[in-house]
Every structure is written in C-alpha cells, then in structure tokens.
Design a protein around this motif. Structure first.
Motif, PDB file in Angstrom:
ATOM      1  N   ALA A  21       1.063  -1.040   0.028  1.00  0.00           N
ATOM      2  CA  ALA A  21       0.501  -0.252   0.351  1.00  0.00           C
ATOM      3  C   ALA A  21       0.811   1.312   0.000  1.00  0.00           C
ATOM      4  O   ALA A  21       1.377   2.124   1.121  1.00  0.00           O
ATOM      5  CB  ALA A  21      -0.858  -0.240   1.733  1.00  0.00           C
ATOM      6  N   ASN A  22       1.489   1.570  -1.564  1.00  0.00           N
ATOM      7  CA  ASN A  22       2.689   3.058  -1.366  1.00  0.00           C
ATOM      8  C   ASN A  22       1.819   3.936  -2.255  1.00  0.00           C
ATOM      9  O   ASN A  22       2.721   4.406  -2.708  1.00  0.00           O
ATOM     10  CB  ASN A  22       3.629   1.821  -1.219  1.00  0.00           C
ATOM     11  N   ALA A  23       1.196   3.716  -3.216  1.00  0.00           N
ATOM     12  CA  ALA A  23       0.117   4.349  -4.481  1.00  0.00           C
ATOM     13  C   ALA A  23      -0.532   5.418  -2.909  1.00  0.00           C
ATOM     14  O   ALA A  23      -1.133   4.850  -2.210  1.00  0.00           O
ATOM     15  CB  ALA A  23      -0.103   4.061  -5.089  1.00  0.00           C
ATOM     16  N   GLU A  24      -0.387   6.674  -3.586  1.00  0.00           N
ATOM     17  CA  GLU A  24      -1.351   7.788  -3.101  1.00  0.00           C
ATOM     18  C   GLU A  24      -3.086   7.274  -3.514  1.00  0.00           C
ATOM     19  O   GLU A  24      -2.971   7.138  -4.435  1.00  0.00           O
ATOM     20  CB  GLU A  24      -1.107   9.533  -3.270  1.00  0.00           C
ATOM     21  N   SER A  25      -4.120   7.486  -3.016  1.00  0.00           N
ATOM     22  CA  SER A  25      -5.560   7.148  -3.311  1.00  0.00           C
ATOM     23  C   SER A  25      -5.209   8.568  -3.759  1.00  0.00           C
ATOM     24  O   SER A  25      -5.951   9.456  -3.676  1.00  0.00           O
ATOM     25  CB  SER A  25      -6.474   6.641  -1.723  1.00  0.00           C
ATOM     26  N   HIS A  26      -6.867   7.918  -5.306  1.00  0.00           N
ATOM     27  CA  HIS A  26      -6.977   9.940  -5.783  1.00  0.00           C
ATOM     28  C   HIS A  26      -8.434   9.730  -5.601  1.00  0.00           C
ATOM     29  O   HIS A  26      -8.847  10.722  -5.039  1.00  0.00           O
ATOM     30  CB  HIS A  26      -7.804   8.894  -6.648  1.00  0.00           C
ATOM     31  N   ASP A  28      -9.104   9.594  -1.043  1.00  0.00           N
ATOM     32  CA  ASP A  28      -8.813  10.524   0.259  1.00  0.00           C
ATOM     33  C   ASP A  28      -7.924  10.672   0.590  1.00  0.00           C
ATOM     34  O   ASP A  28      -7.261  11.367   0.766  1.00  0.00           O
ATOM     35  CB  ASP A  28      -9.319   9.483   1.826  1.00  0.00           C
ATOM     36  N   GLY A  29      -6.515  10.472  -0.874  1.00  0.00           N
ATOM     37  CA  GLY A  29      -5.028  11.186  -0.228  1.00  0.00           C
ATOM     38  C   GLY A  29      -4.366  10.037   1.014  1.00  0.00           C
ATOM     39  O   GLY A  29      -3.239  10.265   0.428  1.00  0.00           O
ATOM     40  N   SER A  30      -5.103   8.729   1.282  1.00  0.00           N
ATOM     41  CA  SER A  30      -4.367   8.136   2.168  1.00  0.00           C
ATOM     42  C   SER A  30      -3.165   6.872   0.109  1.00  0.00           C
ATOM     43  O   SER A  30      -3.654   6.852  -0.169  1.00  0.00           O
ATOM     44  CB  SER A  30      -5.285   6.862   2.632  1.00  0.00           C
ATOM     45  N   SER A  97     -14.333   3.879  -6.893  1.00  0.00           N
ATOM     46  CA  SER A  97     -14.902   4.273  -8.205  1.00  0.00           C
ATOM     47  C   SER A  97     -15.343   3.160  -9.393  1.00  0.00           C
ATOM     48  O   SER A  97     -13.731   2.793  -9.421  1.00  0.00           O
ATOM     49  CB  SER A  97     -14.126   5.565  -8.602  1.00  0.00           C
ATOM     50  N   GLY A  98     -16.410   3.079 -10.142  1.00  0.00           N
ATOM     51  CA  GLY A  98     -16.014   2.019 -12.011  1.00  0.00           C
ATOM     52  C   GLY A  98     -15.077   0.689 -11.736  1.00  0.00           C
ATOM     53  O   GLY A  98     -15.367   0.397 -10.608  1.00  0.00           O
ATOM     54  N   HIS A  99     -14.243   0.933 -12.156  1.00  0.00           N
ATOM     55  CA  HIS A  99     -12.956  -0.603 -12.330  1.00  0.00           C
ATOM     56  C   HIS A  99     -12.134   0.153 -11.410  1.00  0.00           C
ATOM     57  O   HIS A  99     -10.778  -0.898 -11.352  1.00  0.00           O
ATOM     58  CB  HIS A  99     -12.641  -0.506 -13.216  1.00  0.00           C
ATOM     59  N   THR A 100     -11.991   1.088 -10.073  1.00  0.00           N
ATOM     60  CA  THR A 100     -10.712   0.999  -9.464  1.00  0.00           C
ATOM     61  C   THR A 100     -11.205  -0.056  -7.753  1.00  0.00           C
ATOM     62  O   THR A 100     -12.256   0.294  -7.376  1.00  0.00           O
ATOM     63  CB  THR A 100     -10.658   2.372  -9.566  1.00  0.00           C
ATOM     64  N   TRP A 101     -10.191  -0.436  -7.748  1.00  0.00           N
ATOM     65  CA  TRP A 101     -10.277  -1.627  -6.367  1.00  0.00           C
ATOM     66  C   TRP A 101      -9.068  -0.735  -5.684  1.00  0.00           C
ATOM     67  O   TRP A 101      -8.142  -0.552  -5.755  1.00  0.00           O
ATOM     68  CB  TRP A 101     -10.445  -3.080  -5.867  1.00  0.00           C
ATOM     69  N   GLU A 102      -9.077   0.084  -4.464  1.00  0.00           N
ATOM     70  CA  GLU A 102      -7.964  -0.346  -3.182  1.00  0.00           C
ATOM     71  C   GLU A 102      -7.605  -0.591  -2.249  1.00  0.00           C
ATOM     72  O   GLU A 102      -8.834  -2.128  -1.486  1.00  0.00           O
ATOM     73  CB  GLU A 102      -8.617   1.390  -2.416  1.00  0.00           C
TER      74      GLU A 102
END
Length: 176
Positions: A21-26, A28-30, A97-102
C-alpha cells in the motif's frame, strides 16, 4: 468484493508476491495498493516510474487511450514486458470508483499473466474492441499543441519530478 470478479495489478516487476500500500489514493490521499477490474487499464499500468504518463480513461463506458506525442503507444510499450497479478483474496479491497479497487493494507498476489510485448497485447485488445486508441496524427493540431504547451508550462511541477526527463524528451520538439 464480488467473488467472480477478476482484479488485476499491472507491473513491469517480475516475481512479486505482495502489492504494498504505497500509492496515493485518488479517493482520499491515503496510501493504498491499487487493483482494477479492467485488464486493458492494467496493461497500460505496466510502465516504469520514469514513464508514469497515463493518457487513458473511460468515456461512455469504453476505455480511450490518447497519444499526446507521436508514436506514444509504441514508444512506451513496444518490446517491453509486463506482468498482471491477481489478489489471493479480495477481502481487504474496496471499490472506490468504476473499475478501481483499493486496499489500505498490503495485498498478497499471484502471477496471473506474463505479457512478453505490451504493445502487441494492447493492439490485440484494440482489435478486439476493448480500447479505442486515438493516434497522435488523428488528434486535432490545436489539441496537440494545447497538451504539449501544458507540459512545457508545468514541467517543473513536483508531480512530474520522477518523469520530467521523459516529458522533456518527448514534448520539447512540440512546444511553441
């Protein structure tokens, strides 16, 4: 997460067994680990940080890839290999959102597919109707110039730091 949904993480790194988990969330920024249910999008994510130039997005439910400099698709993907990974479990993944999962936690993965030539695979997806590629020469010259000059005017922005050299190399000849 829906049990039968296939999720992908695209990378140029071979042999991964965990996505940190080292990418910035589009959203919420986490810090998050990203996955997508869109195989074509996962393919274009197979690139180095020095070439972190994504010009693809959904329009009317279809993926559209826009070349912003001549032969962009070939330059970024021809002859380059990629790897599509799938999560072992989707329990920690949330559809943002859409096709994006975090996931806010690291995700264990298995290799799903090795792509020897990303360019050839993206062209195959185009031929199957899974992505519309807008070639540079087909884009209105005013739009081409607008994007090139935007890059010129924002080249020193911190968000471009990792791939500034890439942008300069491919856009400087297009500037006013």
């Amino acid at each position: 997460m829906v049990q039968d949904m296939v999720l992908y993480h695209g990378s140029i790194v071979r042999g991964m067994d965990i996505i940190l988990a080292n990418a910035e969330s589009h959203a919420d920024g986490s810090m998050v680990a990203y996955f997508t249910s869109d195989r074509v999008y996962a393919l274009v994510c197979c690139r180095s940080r020095e070439e972190n130039f994504v010009t693809m997005g959904l329009k009317d439910g279809m993926q559209h890839y826009y070349e912003r400099f001549p032969d962009q698709l070939a330059i970024m993907y021809r002859g380059k290999e990629g790897f599509l990974y799938r999560p072992v479990s989707g329990g920690s993944l949330t559809n943002v959102s859409g096709h994006t999962w975090e996931s806010h936690a690291a995700v264990r993965v298995i290799l799903h597919e090795h792509i020897p030539d990303l360019y050839a695979e993206i062209l195959r997806e185009e031929a199957c109707g899974n992505v519309i590629v807008h070639r540079y020469k087909e884009i209105d010259p005013e739009e081409q110039k607008m994007h090139a000059n935007y890059v010129r005017d924002h080249l020193d922005d911190p968000m471009f730091a990792e791939y500034r050299s890439f942008l300069f190399c491919h856009f400087s000849s297009l500037w006013d």
